[in-house]
Design a protein around this motif. Structure first.
Motif, PDB file in Angstrom:
ATOM      1  N   ILE A   1      -1.081  10.598  -0.670  1.00 47.16           N
ATOM      2  CA  ILE A   1      -1.794  11.106   0.357  1.00 47.16           C
ATOM      3  C   ILE A   1      -0.784  11.806   1.423  1.00 47.16           C
ATOM      4  O   ILE A   1      -1.074  13.230   1.935  1.00 47.16           O
ATOM      5  CB  ILE A   1      -2.718  10.110   0.944  1.00 47.16           C
ATOM      6  N   PHE A   2       0.194  11.181   1.709  1.00 46.32           N
ATOM      7  CA  PHE A   2       1.404  11.893   2.527  1.00 46.32           C
ATOM      8  C   PHE A   2       1.828  13.248   2.057  1.00 46.32           C
ATOM      9  O   PHE A   2       1.876  14.147   2.597  1.00 46.32           O
ATOM     10  CB  PHE A   2       2.180  10.980   2.701  1.00 46.32           C
ATOM     11  N   PHE A   3       1.976  13.455   0.825  1.00 43.17           N
ATOM     12  CA  PHE A   3       2.584  14.420   0.081  1.00 43.17           C
ATOM     13  C   PHE A   3       1.465  15.486   0.057  1.00 43.17           C
ATOM     14  O   PHE A   3       2.024  16.679   0.586  1.00 43.17           O
ATOM     15  CB  PHE A   3       2.894  14.113  -1.322  1.00 43.17           C
TER      16      PHE A   3
ATOM     17  N   TRP B   1       0.816  -1.252   0.025  1.00 44.93           N
ATOM     18  CA  TRP B   1      -0.167   0.028  -0.104  1.00 44.93           C
ATOM     19  C   TRP B   1       0.746   1.117  -0.022  1.00 44.93           C
ATOM     20  O   TRP B   1       0.184   2.390  -0.118  1.00 44.93           O
ATOM     21  CB  TRP B   1      -0.929  -0.004   1.073  1.00 44.93           C
ATOM     22  N   LEU B   2       2.024   1.185   0.212  1.00 43.29           N
ATOM     23  CA  LEU B   2       2.915   2.398   0.442  1.00 43.29           C
ATOM     24  C   LEU B   2       2.939   3.299  -0.866  1.00 43.29           C
ATOM     25  O   LEU B   2       2.584   4.299  -0.738  1.00 43.29           O
ATOM     26  CB  LEU B   2       4.540   1.946   0.661  1.00 43.29           C
TER      27      LEU B   2
ATOM     28  N   GLY C   1      -0.792  16.030   2.179  1.00 45.49           N
ATOM     29  CA  GLY C   1      -1.026  16.346   3.671  1.00 45.49           C
ATOM     30  C   GLY C   1       0.202  17.244   3.964  1.00 45.49           C
ATOM     31  O   GLY C   1      -0.120  18.512   4.632  1.00 45.49           O
ATOM     32  N   LEU C   2       1.437  16.929   3.663  1.00 40.81           N
ATOM     33  CA  LEU C   2       2.497  17.677   3.988  1.00 40.81           C
ATOM     34  C   LEU C   2       2.567  19.136   3.109  1.00 40.81           C
ATOM     35  O   LEU C   2       2.730  19.941   3.858  1.00 40.81           O
ATOM     36  CB  LEU C   2       3.903  16.873   3.610  1.00 40.81           C
TER      37      LEU C   2
ATOM     38  N   LEU D   1      -0.245   5.265  -0.544  1.00 40.17           N
ATOM     39  CA  LEU D   1      -0.245   6.195   0.557  1.00 40.17           C
ATOM     40  C   LEU D   1       0.754   7.266   0.395  1.00 40.17           C
ATOM     41  O   LEU D   1       0.371   8.408   1.105  1.00 40.17           O
ATOM     42  CB  LEU D   1       0.225   5.339   1.806  1.00 40.17           C
ATOM     43  N   PHE D   2       1.562   7.202  -0.525  1.00 37.15           N
ATOM     44  CA  PHE D   2       2.749   8.210  -0.834  1.00 37.15           C
ATOM     45  C   PHE D   2       2.035   9.772  -1.326  1.00 37.15           C
ATOM     46  O   PHE D   2       1.986  10.711  -0.646  1.00 37.15           O
ATOM     47  CB  PHE D   2       3.761   8.162  -1.853  1.00 37.15           C
TER      48      PHE D   2
END
Length: 144
Positions: free
Chosen positions: A14-16, A7-8, A18-19, A11-12
């Motif tokens: 979404i993380f990007f 899933w990584l 958000g950051l 998820l990247f």
């Protein structure tokens, strides 16, 4: 294999996002939000002719090629690119809020420094656009 590993890649993004949103919000707190408390606008007039500012500093935050400005007889409109919308509402700053403008030259670069009055306090406003400097009304003194 760990169950999270497949899933990584998903998820990247979404993380990007958000950051990026967090950084945009933090930068807005360094100056733009202080102006927004007094001069936030709902929407920019569609007929407004806007130009991109190569360099703008509001408070402690530097904005390079991400702020567009429009000049009207009432005041100065400021907007950012759509991707920086978090913490950066459109601003309409009346000319009466601007203090005197000082010119600062360093090597080949010229910048203009002023302060914008915002409810008893002031926010430093530095720009490098000669077109914006020429568009300032005569009521704002410019010290060369």
């Amino acid at each position: 294999m760990h169950p999270l590993l497949p899933w990584l890649p998903l998820l990247f993004p979404i993380f990007f996002v958000g950051l990026f949103s967090l950084v945009s919000f933090i930068v807005s707190q360094l100056g733009w939000q202080r102006l927004a408390r007094c001069y936030a606008a709902e929407a920019v007039p569609a007929t407004l002719d806007r130009m991109l500012l190569a360099y703008l500093r509001i408070g402690m935050a530097n904005y390079k090629n991400v702020v567009r400005t429009g000049v009207t007889p009432e005041g100065l409109w400021l907007t950012t690119w759509k991707i920086f919308f978090i913490g950066h509402p459109p601003l309409c700053i009346p000319w009466s809020a601007f203090g005197p403008v000082r010119t600062r030259k360093f090597l080949w670069a010229t910048s203009y420094i002023t302060h914008i009055d915002c409810g008893g306090s002031s926010v430093q406003f530095i720009f490098s656009s000669d077109r914006l400097r020429e568009a300032l009304p005569a009521s704002i003194p410019v010290q060369e």
